[in-house]
Design a protein around this motif. Sequence first.
Motif, PDB file in Angstrom:
ATOM      1  N   ASP A 158       3.761  -0.263  -2.332  1.00 27.86           N
ATOM      2  CA  ASP A 158       4.947  -0.979  -2.817  1.00 27.86           C
ATOM      3  C   ASP A 158       6.161  -0.064  -2.990  1.00 27.86           C
ATOM      4  O   ASP A 158       7.140  -0.168  -2.265  1.00 27.86           O
ATOM      5  N   SER A 159       6.086   0.846  -3.937  1.00 25.99           N
ATOM      6  CA  SER A 159       7.241   1.685  -4.262  1.00 25.99           C
ATOM      7  C   SER A 159       7.640   2.609  -3.120  1.00 25.99           C
ATOM      8  O   SER A 159       8.826   2.804  -2.841  1.00 25.99           O
ATOM      9  N   ALA A 160       6.657   3.223  -2.464  1.00 29.13           N
ATOM     10  CA  ALA A 160       6.950   4.153  -1.373  1.00 29.13           C
ATOM     11  C   ALA A 160       7.268   3.442  -0.068  1.00 29.13           C
ATOM     12  O   ALA A 160       7.703   4.072   0.897  1.00 29.13           O
ATOM     13  N   GLY A 161       7.019   2.129  -0.024  1.00 31.07           N
ATOM     14  CA  GLY A 161       7.400   1.336   1.134  1.00 31.07           C
ATOM     15  C   GLY A 161       6.495   1.439   2.348  1.00 31.07           C
ATOM     16  O   GLY A 161       6.888   1.047   3.455  1.00 31.07           O
ATOM     17  N   PHE A 162       5.283   1.932   2.173  1.00 28.55           N
ATOM     18  CA  PHE A 162       4.372   2.046   3.314  1.00 28.55           C
ATOM     19  C   PHE A 162       3.812   0.694   3.751  1.00 28.55           C
ATOM     20  O   PHE A 162       3.413   0.530   4.898  1.00 28.55           O
ATOM     21  N   GLY A 163       3.760  -0.261   2.822  1.00 27.79           N
ATOM     22  CA  GLY A 163       3.096  -1.517   3.131  1.00 27.79           C
ATOM     23  C   GLY A 163       1.595  -1.329   3.116  1.00 27.79           C
ATOM     24  O   GLY A 163       1.093  -0.202   3.027  1.00 27.79           O
ATOM     25  N   TYR A 164       0.858  -2.424   3.203  1.00 29.23           N
ATOM     26  CA  TYR A 164      -0.604  -2.336   3.111  1.00 29.23           C
ATOM     27  C   TYR A 164      -1.226  -1.616   4.299  1.00 29.23           C
ATOM     28  O   TYR A 164      -2.077  -0.747   4.143  1.00 29.23           O
ATOM     29  N   SER A 165      -0.797  -1.958   5.508  1.00 32.43           N
ATOM     30  CA  SER A 165      -1.374  -1.315   6.687  1.00 32.43           C
ATOM     31  C   SER A 165      -0.977   0.155   6.764  1.00 32.43           C
ATOM     32  O   SER A 165      -1.800   1.014   7.105  1.00 32.43           O
ATOM     33  N   GLY A 166       0.281   0.461   6.432  1.00 33.77           N
ATOM     34  CA  GLY A 166       0.715   1.854   6.450  1.00 33.77           C
ATOM     35  C   GLY A 166      -0.007   2.699   5.423  1.00 33.77           C
ATOM     36  O   GLY A 166      -0.403   3.845   5.696  1.00 33.77           O
ATOM     37  N   ALA A 167      -0.181   2.144   4.211  1.00 35.51           N
ATOM     38  CA  ALA A 167      -0.891   2.867   3.162  1.00 35.51           C
ATOM     39  C   ALA A 167      -2.358   3.071   3.539  1.00 35.51           C
ATOM     40  O   ALA A 167      -2.931   4.136   3.290  1.00 35.51           O
ATOM     41  N   ALA A 168      -2.967   2.042   4.147  1.00 31.98           N
ATOM     42  CA  ALA A 168      -4.365   2.174   4.579  1.00 31.98           C
ATOM     43  C   ALA A 168      -4.495   3.279   5.620  1.00 31.98           C
ATOM     44  O   ALA A 168      -5.445   4.075   5.585  1.00 31.98           O
ATOM     45  N   ALA A 169      -3.544   3.348   6.553  1.00 26.03           N
ATOM     46  CA  ALA A 169      -3.570   4.399   7.569  1.00 26.03           C
ATOM     47  C   ALA A 169      -3.383   5.772   6.933  1.00 26.03           C
ATOM     48  O   ALA A 169      -4.043   6.751   7.325  1.00 26.03           O
ATOM     49  N   LEU A 170      -2.507   5.861   5.935  1.00 27.33           N
ATOM     50  CA  LEU A 170      -2.264   7.127   5.255  1.00 27.33           C
ATOM     51  C   LEU A 170      -3.515   7.630   4.556  1.00 27.33           C
ATOM     52  O   LEU A 170      -3.940   8.781   4.763  1.00 27.33           O
ATOM     53  N   PHE A 171      -4.125   6.762   3.727  1.00 26.03           N
ATOM     54  CA  PHE A 171      -5.302   7.199   2.971  1.00 26.03           C
ATOM     55  C   PHE A 171      -6.509   7.410   3.895  1.00 26.03           C
ATOM     56  O   PHE A 171      -7.319   8.311   3.659  1.00 26.03           O
ATOM     57  N   GLY A 172      -6.610   6.591   4.938  1.00 27.72           N
ATOM     58  CA  GLY A 172      -7.676   6.802   5.911  1.00 27.72           C
ATOM     59  C   GLY A 172      -7.516   8.144   6.612  1.00 27.72           C
ATOM     60  O   GLY A 172      -8.498   8.867   6.848  1.00 27.72           O
ATOM     61  N   GLY A 173      -6.274   8.499   6.942  1.00 26.33           N
ATOM     62  CA  GLY A 173      -6.012   9.788   7.575  1.00 26.33           C
ATOM     63  C   GLY A 173      -6.327  10.957   6.661  1.00 26.33           C
ATOM     64  O   GLY A 173      -6.887  11.974   7.091  1.00 26.33           O
ATOM     65  N   LEU A 174      -5.978  10.823   5.385  1.00 25.22           N
ATOM     66  CA  LEU A 174      -6.281  11.883   4.419  1.00 25.22           C
ATOM     67  C   LEU A 174      -7.787  12.071   4.253  1.00 25.22           C
ATOM     68  O   LEU A 174      -8.277  13.204   4.130  1.00 25.22           O
ATOM     69  N   LEU A 203      -7.478   3.486  -0.940  1.00 27.70           N
ATOM     70  CA  LEU A 203      -7.756   2.840   0.346  1.00 27.70           C
ATOM     71  C   LEU A 203      -8.320   1.451   0.109  1.00 27.70           C
ATOM     72  O   LEU A 203      -7.875   0.466   0.720  1.00 27.70           O
ATOM     73  N   GLY A 204      -9.297   1.339  -0.800  1.00 23.33           N
ATOM     74  CA  GLY A 204      -9.853   0.028  -1.128  1.00 23.33           C
ATOM     75  C   GLY A 204      -8.831  -0.888  -1.756  1.00 23.33           C
ATOM     76  O   GLY A 204      -8.819  -2.095  -1.499  1.00 23.33           O
ATOM     77  N   ALA A 205      -7.920  -0.306  -2.571  1.00 27.92           N
ATOM     78  CA  ALA A 205      -6.896  -1.116  -3.228  1.00 27.92           C
ATOM     79  C   ALA A 205      -5.960  -1.763  -2.219  1.00 27.92           C
ATOM     80  O   ALA A 205      -5.662  -2.960  -2.306  1.00 27.92           O
ATOM     81  N   VAL A 206      -5.487  -0.975  -1.251  1.00 31.18           N
ATOM     82  CA  VAL A 206      -4.533  -1.533  -0.283  1.00 31.18           C
ATOM     83  C   VAL A 206      -5.231  -2.476   0.696  1.00 31.18           C
ATOM     84  O   VAL A 206      -4.638  -3.473   1.141  1.00 31.18           O
ATOM     85  N   VAL A 207      -6.488  -2.208   1.020  1.00 36.07           N
ATOM     86  CA  VAL A 207      -7.225  -3.134   1.881  1.00 36.07           C
ATOM     87  C   VAL A 207      -7.459  -4.445   1.142  1.00 36.07           C
ATOM     88  O   VAL A 207      -7.308  -5.533   1.717  1.00 36.07           O
ATOM     89  N   GLY A 208      -7.816  -4.359  -0.141  1.00 35.51           N
ATOM     90  CA  GLY A 208      -8.008  -5.571  -0.936  1.00 35.51           C
ATOM     91  C   GLY A 208      -6.733  -6.376  -1.050  1.00 35.51           C
ATOM     92  O   GLY A 208      -6.738  -7.606  -0.913  1.00 35.51           O
ATOM     93  N   GLY A 218       3.058  -9.373   3.458  1.00 26.58           N
ATOM     94  CA  GLY A 218       2.321  -8.480   4.345  1.00 26.58           C
ATOM     95  C   GLY A 218       0.820  -8.622   4.299  1.00 26.58           C
ATOM     96  O   GLY A 218       0.095  -7.816   4.903  1.00 26.58           O
ATOM     97  N   GLY A 219       0.302  -9.632   3.576  1.00 22.17           N
ATOM     98  CA  GLY A 219      -1.143  -9.829   3.471  1.00 22.17           C
ATOM     99  C   GLY A 219      -1.653 -10.935   4.369  1.00 22.17           C
ATOM    100  O   GLY A 219      -0.902 -11.534   5.150  1.00 22.17           O
ATOM    101  N   LEU A 220      -2.956 -11.215   4.244  1.00 20.29           N
ATOM    102  CA  LEU A 220      -3.589 -12.271   5.039  1.00 20.29           C
ATOM    103  C   LEU A 220      -3.740 -13.568   4.260  1.00 20.29           C
ATOM    104  O   LEU A 220      -4.170 -14.573   4.828  1.00 20.29           O
ATOM    105  N   ALA A 221      -3.419 -13.549   2.977  1.00 22.55           N
ATOM    106  CA  ALA A 221      -3.468 -14.739   2.123  1.00 22.55           C
ATOM    107  C   ALA A 221      -4.866 -15.354   2.036  1.00 22.55           C
ATOM    108  O   ALA A 221      -5.009 -16.567   1.911  1.00 22.55           O
TER     109      ALA A 221
END
Length: 251
Positions: A158-174, A203-208, A218-221
Motif C-alpha cells: 500500500d504505502s510503498a506502492g508496489f501493489g499485491y503482485s509487485g510486493a509478492a514478487a519482491l518478497f519472493g525474490g528476497l 509474502l503470505g499477507a500480500v497473497v492473501g 488490485g485483488g481477485l475479490a
Amino acid sequence: MTKQPLSVTKVPEVTLGFWIVKIAATTLGETGGDAVSMSMNLGYLIGTAIFAVIFIAAVTAQVRAKQFYAPLYWLTIIATTTVGTTLADFADRSLGIGYAGGSSILLALVLVSLLAWYRTTGSVSVSTVSSPKAEVFYWITIMFSQTLGTALGDWTADSAGFGYSGAAALFGGLLLVLAILHYWTRISKTLLFWCAFILTRPLGAVVGDFLDKPVDHGGLALSRYTASLALVLFIVAWMTFFRQRPATAAH
C-alpha cells in the motif's frame, strides 16, 4: 557399542515442504484474520482478542505435548499468524501508528525476543527448541515475527506502492536470495532461517490480500471464507501426503 538414538524436538525439520506449508499458513492467517475482523464486522480489537485466546491455548498444548505432532504445530503457527494479522491491523489502522511505525516497533520486539532467548539459552537455533523454556521463547518470537510480517506486507503493497503482485514478487525474490545464500555461502543458517521466517509472512499477507481484496484495489475479490477453506484443505492434504519429521535436537 550400541548407537544411541538421536533426540528430536517438537518442531518440524526445515525442508522445502516446511516452507511451502509455512507460506500457505501465513496466507491463511491473512484471509482468516480478515474474515473475522472485516467480513464478520467484529473489528480488529475483538478479532485480536479471539485469536489471542486461541494462540495461548495452542501454545500451551504445544509446550505440554510430549512429542512432535504436525497438526498441533501448524495449528499453533496459524494461530500466531491470525493474531498477528489482526494485531498489526489494529496497531496500524485503529491506533494510527501507521505501517512504518508499526513495522519499526515490531522489528524491535523481534530483536529483543531473540536477544533474550539467546542470553537465556545460548542459542536461537531451531535445533535447540527441546525444552519448555526454549519453546516459550520460540513461540513468542514467532508471534512477533508474524505480526511484523503483516505490517511489512501492508506497508510494501500500500504505502510503498508496489501493489499485491509487485510486493509478492519482491518478497519472493528476497526469499530466493536467502535460499542462494543458504546453499552457497557460510552465512549463519540460523540467521538466514529467521530472516526467511519473517519474509514468508509478508509474502503470505500480500497473497492473501490479492485473493480477497476488491478488483478495483488490485485483488481477485474472492470470498475470504472460500479462500480460507481452500488453504485449510491444501495444508491438510500436504501434511497427509508428505509426512513431516521432527527436527533433530542439538546436543
